[in-house]
Design a protein around this motif. Structure first.
Motif, short mmCIF file in Angstrom:
data_model
loop_
_atom_site.label_atom_id
_atom_site.label_comp_id
_atom_site.label_asym_id
_atom_site.label_seq_id
_atom_site.Cartn_x
_atom_site.Cartn_y
_atom_site.Cartn_z
N ALA A 138 17.80 4.16 4.80
CA ALA A 138 17.10 5.62 7.02
C ALA A 138 17.86 5.58 7.86
O ALA A 138 18.28 6.98 8.14
N ALA A 139 18.76 5.03 7.94
CA ALA A 139 19.93 5.69 8.55
C ALA A 139 20.57 6.23 7.97
O ALA A 139 20.82 7.10 9.20
N VAL A 140 20.96 6.20 6.80
CA VAL A 140 22.01 7.61 6.54
C VAL A 140 21.06 9.16 6.70
O VAL A 140 21.63 9.61 6.95
N LEU A 141 19.66 8.71 6.38
CA LEU A 141 18.97 10.11 6.32
C LEU A 141 19.04 10.52 8.09
O LEU A 141 18.90 11.33 8.63
N VAL A 145 13.18 13.66 18.76
CA VAL A 145 12.75 13.30 17.43
C VAL A 145 13.92 12.52 17.30
O VAL A 145 13.75 11.00 16.24
N LEU A 146 14.82 13.11 16.61
CA LEU A 146 15.38 12.08 15.69
C LEU A 146 16.56 10.82 17.29
O LEU A 146 16.66 10.39 16.40
N ASP A 147 16.72 11.77 17.83
CA ASP A 147 17.19 10.26 19.04
C ASP A 147 16.05 9.29 19.05
O ASP A 147 16.52 8.02 19.00
N GLY A 148 14.64 9.23 18.92
CA GLY A 148 14.38 8.20 19.41
C GLY A 148 13.94 7.54 18.29
O GLY A 148 13.99 6.28 17.72
N LEU A 192 14.80 4.36 17.28
CA LEU A 192 14.15 2.81 16.74
C LEU A 192 14.67 1.67 15.38
O LEU A 192 14.77 0.77 15.15
N LEU A 193 15.41 3.36 14.92
CA LEU A 193 16.19 2.11 13.89
C LEU A 193 17.35 0.86 14.15
O LEU A 193 17.99 0.04 13.37
N ALA A 194 17.75 1.79 15.49
CA ALA A 194 18.61 0.62 16.50
C ALA A 194 18.51 -0.93 16.34
O ALA A 194 18.20 -2.27 16.25
N GLY A 195 17.35 -0.35 16.60
CA GLY A 195 16.01 -2.59 16.83
C GLY A 195 15.50 -2.68 16.02
O GLY A 195 15.21 -4.03 16.06
N LEU A 196 15.44 -1.53 14.50
CA LEU A 196 15.24 -2.26 13.43
C LEU A 196 16.08 -3.10 13.09
O LEU A 196 16.60 -4.09 12.44
N PHE A 197 17.69 -2.42 13.53
CA PHE A 197 18.84 -3.30 12.78
C PHE A 197 19.24 -5.31 13.75
O PHE A 197 18.96 -6.20 13.28
N LEU A 198 18.43 -4.49 14.52
CA LEU A 198 18.77 -6.16 15.57
C LEU A 198 17.84 -6.45 14.97
O LEU A 198 18.58 -8.40 14.70
N LEU A 199 16.69 -6.35 14.85
CA LEU A 199 15.48 -7.75 13.92
C LEU A 199 16.49 -8.21 12.57
O LEU A 199 16.44 -9.31 12.14
N VAL A 200 16.93 -7.38 11.96
CA VAL A 200 17.05 -7.80 10.51
C VAL A 200 18.25 -9.03 11.12
O VAL A 200 18.65 -9.74 10.17
N ALA A 233 23.09 4.41 20.34
CA ALA A 233 22.44 5.46 20.47
C ALA A 233 21.53 5.83 22.16
O ALA A 233 20.46 7.24 21.45
N ALA A 234 21.32 5.16 23.38
CA ALA A 234 21.50 5.49 23.80
C ALA A 234 22.40 7.13 24.63
O ALA A 234 22.12 7.80 25.22
N VAL A 235 23.71 6.48 24.29
CA VAL A 235 24.23 7.79 24.55
C VAL A 235 23.96 9.34 23.91
O VAL A 235 24.65 10.59 24.18
N ASN A 236 23.59 8.46 22.04
CA ASN A 236 23.31 9.82 21.80
C ASN A 236 22.59 10.48 21.71
O ASN A 236 22.22 11.99 21.79
N ILE A 237 21.28 9.88 23.32
CA ILE A 237 20.59 10.54 23.85
C ILE A 237 20.96 12.26 25.26
O ILE A 237 20.96 12.98 24.77
N VAL A 238 22.40 11.31 25.01
CA VAL A 238 23.54 12.80 26.36
C VAL A 238 23.99 13.10 25.43
O VAL A 238 23.68 14.78 25.79
N ALA A 239 24.41 12.84 24.18
CA ALA A 239 25.94 13.98 23.44
C ALA A 239 25.54 13.72 22.13
O ALA A 239 25.61 12.08 22.16
N ASN A 240 25.11 14.47 20.98
CA ASN A 240 25.60 14.32 20.24
C ASN A 240 26.85 13.36 19.37
O ASN A 240 26.84 12.56 18.43
N SER A 241 27.45 13.97 19.78
CA SER A 241 29.00 13.48 19.45
C SER A 241 30.22 13.85 20.13
O SER A 241 29.83 15.50 21.01
N PRO A 242 31.58 13.30 20.30
CA PRO A 242 32.24 14.35 20.66
C PRO A 242 32.36 15.67 20.52
O PRO A 242 32.07 16.34 19.43
#
Length: 588
Positions: free
Chosen positions: A136-139, A183-186, A190-198, A229-238
């Protein structure tokens, strides 16, 4: 086609020549990272330097961890992650394929780091849930990001208008694009949170040693993922030669990941040092139980056990002396055999299945404990033999006591009764005799018979006095001392003891008093018997000439042997001209 063993051979070569790899790898990595973001050094020198440091730290840490047991599973992810992070900042060139390369590398960097963490410490993902999370993270991250490039314009990613960038696809409506990005930012959060739980669940299931080693790494990775993940909301990448403060913060935080892995290596070094320290503080002589306690403490594994091979019994026994059979070779537990310096079987060490991932630490513990285990086994064997000797002595003393009682009983009930019957017959014969010579002969026989009965009673008392069994030590000693030619003062407890102990104490005192009468030239003696709870203390002192010395086959040697047979110890103090004092301590 590459050789199937080439990667492992390269890894072994790198581990063997690690200093050279660090030198060349460090210089090459630095040059590569600087080249990737060279334009950024003019506008954002601090941020650019931090990015170079991140790349360098990831690559050098991967070289350091290469060949390191348990941590080696993350070396590939660290090395690849370092290279991807450097490529992420090719966006600083704002020309040609830099945007595509930067976007591809930046999105794949996070997947690579997450993949490496999830592969620790077995080198593979644990279950389908983790595989689904990684898929899911790859997608959501790299695949969706590359698709997003195909339906957008470079300016929507923050690149300046007019930049000569390679781009592909046809743009969609800008508003729709922003909705998709939201949607992708959300989903990323979510994936970061799931990764934390794992990772949290993994830490709970790790062994204590794995948990101590990997906790700093897990904390650093989780914080970095959440911030990214939080920074990704402001800017997708360099997207320019100017690196914003948000990306600088991510870079500085990413430095904690290789530092945490280096800390994990240091923790393992400390574990090895702790193993040596704990085994160096073992008692002397060491015991198997003490070695097992040190092993469990060092490895943080309460299930670790030591099964020592006992060659005489041809079986294994644990630290408590119980017979145990080692687990079969195909058991889940980690099993290691220990050999003596001469190559003979010594012990089998077992540990929890999780310790297979830290077999190098167990090996270090085994090597450090081999000599202590060998000494502990010798101590156990000698202790068992000594215990057998003590038990044999106790049986001999008890058998001697029973034999004395039997002889005393046989004399009393057999020979003494027959002599009494003979005395009665002689008495009857005396009443019927009239001849003076016959009467005189019968009287002489009756007198001899009285002496014989007296000698027999004295012999029976010497073998085992009945008063000792009936009244205890004090009454029996009063009978003995009343007939001695020296004055004897008795200070004897009225407590009763085990029959073997009472008999042994009685004959010890009798022999000591006999030596006093025969050799000391004393006029007075003192006998003291005290009940100290755990033992009985016997003290026999006289005012004789002293100078008594224990010699082989002498009376004092016999006294010492008698006391030792009861598990006690005899101390002789006999200064010349100062009398003699014998002190015996016999355990109850």
């Amino acid at each position: 086609m590459p050789h199937p063993r080439l990667p492992s051979r390269l890894a072994a070569c790198a581990a063997k020549h690690r200093p050279w790899c660090l030198a060349f790898g460090g210089s090459g990595t630095t040059a590569f990272a600087v080249a990737c973001e060279w334009p950024a050094f003019q506008d954002s020198p601090f941020a650019a330097t931090a990015n170079v440091a991140v790349t360098l730290a990831f690559i050098l840490t991967a070289i350091m961890l290469n060949g390191e047991e348990s941590l080696g599973s993350v070396t590939g992810a660290l090395a690849l992650g370092g290279a991807l992070w450097a490529l992420s900042w090719t966006a600083a060139w704002v020309d040609g394929p830099s945007a595509l390369v930067s976007s591809f590398a930046y999105s794949h960097f996070w997947i690579c780091v997450g993949w490496g963490v999830l592969r620790y410490p077995t080198g593979r993902l644990r279950d389908n849930r983790e595989r689904a999370l990684l898929a899911a993270a790859v997608l959501v991250v790299p695949v969706a990001n590359l698709v997003l490039i195909g339906i957008s314009r470079p300016q929507w990613f923050g690149y300046p208008p007019g930049a000569d960038l390679w781009w592909y696809g046809s743009p969609i409506d800008h508003g729709t694009h922003n909705v998709i990005v939201g949607v992708l930012d959300g989903l990323t959060l979510l994936l970061a949170g799931l990764f934390l739980l794992v990772v949290r669940d993994r830490l709970r299931q790790y062994s204590e040693l794995d948990r101590r080693i990997f906790q700093p790494v897990a904390l650093a990775v989780l914080v970095a993922f959440l911030l990214a993940a939080a920074v990704n909301i402001v800017a997708n990448s360099p997207n320019s030669a100017t690196i914003g403060p948000e990306f600088t913060a991510v870079s500085l935080l990413l430095l904690t990941i290789p530092v945490a892995f280096a800390t994990a290596v240091l923790r393992r070094v400390f574990v090895r040092a702790r193993i040596a320290q704990l085994l160096a503080t073992l008692p002397s002589p060491p015991t198997v139980r003490a070695v097992r306690t040190a092993l469990r403490t060092a490895l943080h594994d309460d299930s670790a056990d030591i099964l020592v091979w006992m060659p005489e019994q041809k079986q294994h026994s644990d630290a408590d002396g119980l017979t145990r059979t080692p687990p079969p070779a195909d058991a889940a537990d980690l099993i290691m055999k220990v050999w003596t310096s001469a190559g003979a079987p010594l012990a089998v060490i077992t540990a929890a299945p999780a310790m297979r991932r830290n077999s190098d630490l167990v090996t270090a513990a085994v090597q450090a404990s081999a000599l202590a285990l060998e000494n502990a086994r010798l101590h156990t064997i000698v202790a068992a033999q000594l215990k057998a000797v003590h038990a044999s002595r106790a049986r001999l003393v008890e058998a001697s006591l029973h034999e004395r009682k039997r002889l005393e009983r046989d004399l009393h009930d057999g020979a003494q009764q027959r002599l009494l019957a003979l005395a009665t017959r002689l008495g009857l014969a005396r009443t019927k005799a009239t001849d003076p010579d016959t009467i005189s002969a019968i009287e002489a026989a009756r007198e001899d018979l009285r002496y014989a009965l007296a000698d027999l009673r004295s012999l029976a008392r010497g073998i085992h006095p009945a008063v000792l069994s009936q009244g205890g030590l004090r009454p029996a000693l009063e009978v003995v001392t009343a007939a001695l030619p020296v004055e004897v003062e008795l200070d004897v407890t009225a407590d009763r003891f085990d029959a073997v102990l009472e008999t042994g104490a009685y004959y010890t005192i009798c022999e000591a008093l006999t030596n006093t009468v025969k050799h000391a030239g004393a006029t007075r003696a003192m006998v003291t018997v005290r009940n100290l709870g755990a033992e009985v203390q016997i003290d026999v002192a006289d005012d004789g000439k002293g100078g008594a010395v224990e010699v082989d086959n002498g009376g004092l040697a016999g006294l010492a042997d008698r006391v030792r047979a009861l598990g006690g110890a005899l101390v002789i103090a006999s200064p010349s001209g100062g009398g003699t004092r014998l002190t015996a301590n016999i355990p109850c």
